[in-house]
Design an enzyme around this catalytic site. Sequence first.
Site, PDB file in Angstrom:
ATOM      1  N   HIS A 129      49.963  10.515   6.436  1.00  0.00           N
ATOM      2  CA  HIS A 129      49.188  11.613   7.034  1.00  0.00           C
ATOM      3  C   HIS A 129      47.926  11.981   6.256  1.00  0.00           C
ATOM      4  CE1 HIS A 129      52.165  11.910  10.018  1.00  0.00           C
ATOM      5  NE2 HIS A 129      52.940  12.855   9.514  1.00  0.00           N
ATOM      6  N   HIS A 200      50.408  17.504  15.017  1.00  0.00           N
ATOM      7  CA  HIS A 200      51.780  17.480  14.512  1.00  0.00           C
ATOM      8  C   HIS A 200      52.542  18.750  14.872  1.00  0.00           C
ATOM      9  CE1 HIS A 200      55.100  16.227  12.008  1.00  0.00           C
ATOM     10  NE2 HIS A 200      54.414  15.214  11.492  1.00  0.00           N
ATOM     11  N   GLU A 337      53.848  12.956  18.822  1.00  0.00           N
ATOM     12  CA  GLU A 337      52.507  12.769  18.284  1.00  0.00           C
ATOM     13  C   GLU A 337      51.849  11.558  18.962  1.00  0.00           C
ATOM     14  OE1 GLU A 337      53.084  12.810  13.833  1.00  0.00           O
ATOM     15  OE2 GLU A 337      55.114  13.196  14.564  1.00  0.00           O
TER      16      GLU A 337
END
Length: 373
Positions: A129, A200, A337
Amino acid sequence: MKYLGIMALVLMVFGCAQKEASVGLSSEDFAFDNNGKTIELYTLKNDNGLVCQLTNFGARVVSLYAPDKNGELADVIVGYGSGKDFVEKPENFYGAVIGRYGNRIGGAAFSIDSVEYQLQKNDGANHLHGGTNGFHRQVWDAEQLSDTEVVFSLVSPDMESAYPGTVSVKVKYQLTAANELKIEYFATTDKKTVLNLTNHSYFNLKDGGRTSINDHVMYLNADYYTPVDGGLIPTGELAAVAGTPFDFTTPTAIGERVEADDEQLKVGGGYDHNWVLNTESDVSTLAAKVVDPESGRVLEVYTNEPGIQFYGGNFINGRTAGKEDIKYDFRSAFCLETQHFPDTPNKPEFPSVIVNPGDEYYSVCIYKFGVEE
């Protein structure tokens, strides 16, 4: 009697206005300084009564109030309730825009034109991420365009978090008349780079995370998924879902097979995988649908992305309190996502995530809310 009737009507209208005004988190709770930049709260409302709140810290969704089958509004977003909490409590990526690269990059490295870029190892031996100072930890510039639209902007300098290129990003959130939260991502770069942006948000359609999401019923428009190794990095295979616990082409309760004797479920601790969508980047084709049978709330997902990561809340542990001091327990929320596939920079067989100077990066995700009896 006529006077009393008018007064009663006035009080009723005033009461409704007060009730509407009370829906949502407090702006005062989000006013917080983060390294000299002010965290703020932005509220979107549509004419149907939906309310969505966002913060410029990570360009996050922090609440979304949607009606159940009886018309009762409730927050379906799991996360924290103040700017201070988002900064100081454990980072779970609640509601955030993820960048520069959503999901994992194996070995925390990739190459472009024979030049290797070594990233931060923040997930074992891998990169997750965008690293610990990814887009989710930054205070974005914000402009609220109307009651239903807000735009967040960020410039990521060349080699920030070891990614090449100065990347300019805009993320537009719109709460539409069709009860959609439409998220559009726009970006440009001055140097060849990789980019994979996603949101997210954690959802619990029943009660905002007070109980498990295992009884939610899910449909995924995907015949294949990408199996992973022990570090949750795709092997490169596209595996058929047919005959496995990963088959959601027929609506199935999330928890029905999550404890099945399946190697991929053991590796992920449950569902934490990327599905290969059948939608062919057509944003009008349904990618996913989740229904909570008890409340009747429905979430539909549409996107132009080739994949969707379904995460079933396997790492939620009940140790940290969120909104209303709720201690979110194991599998009390799920994420959907929309994205390109994990580790694509090291998997040339996957759809490319390369962005060149002159390219206009565009991604869209639509979370549409409704009810079923």
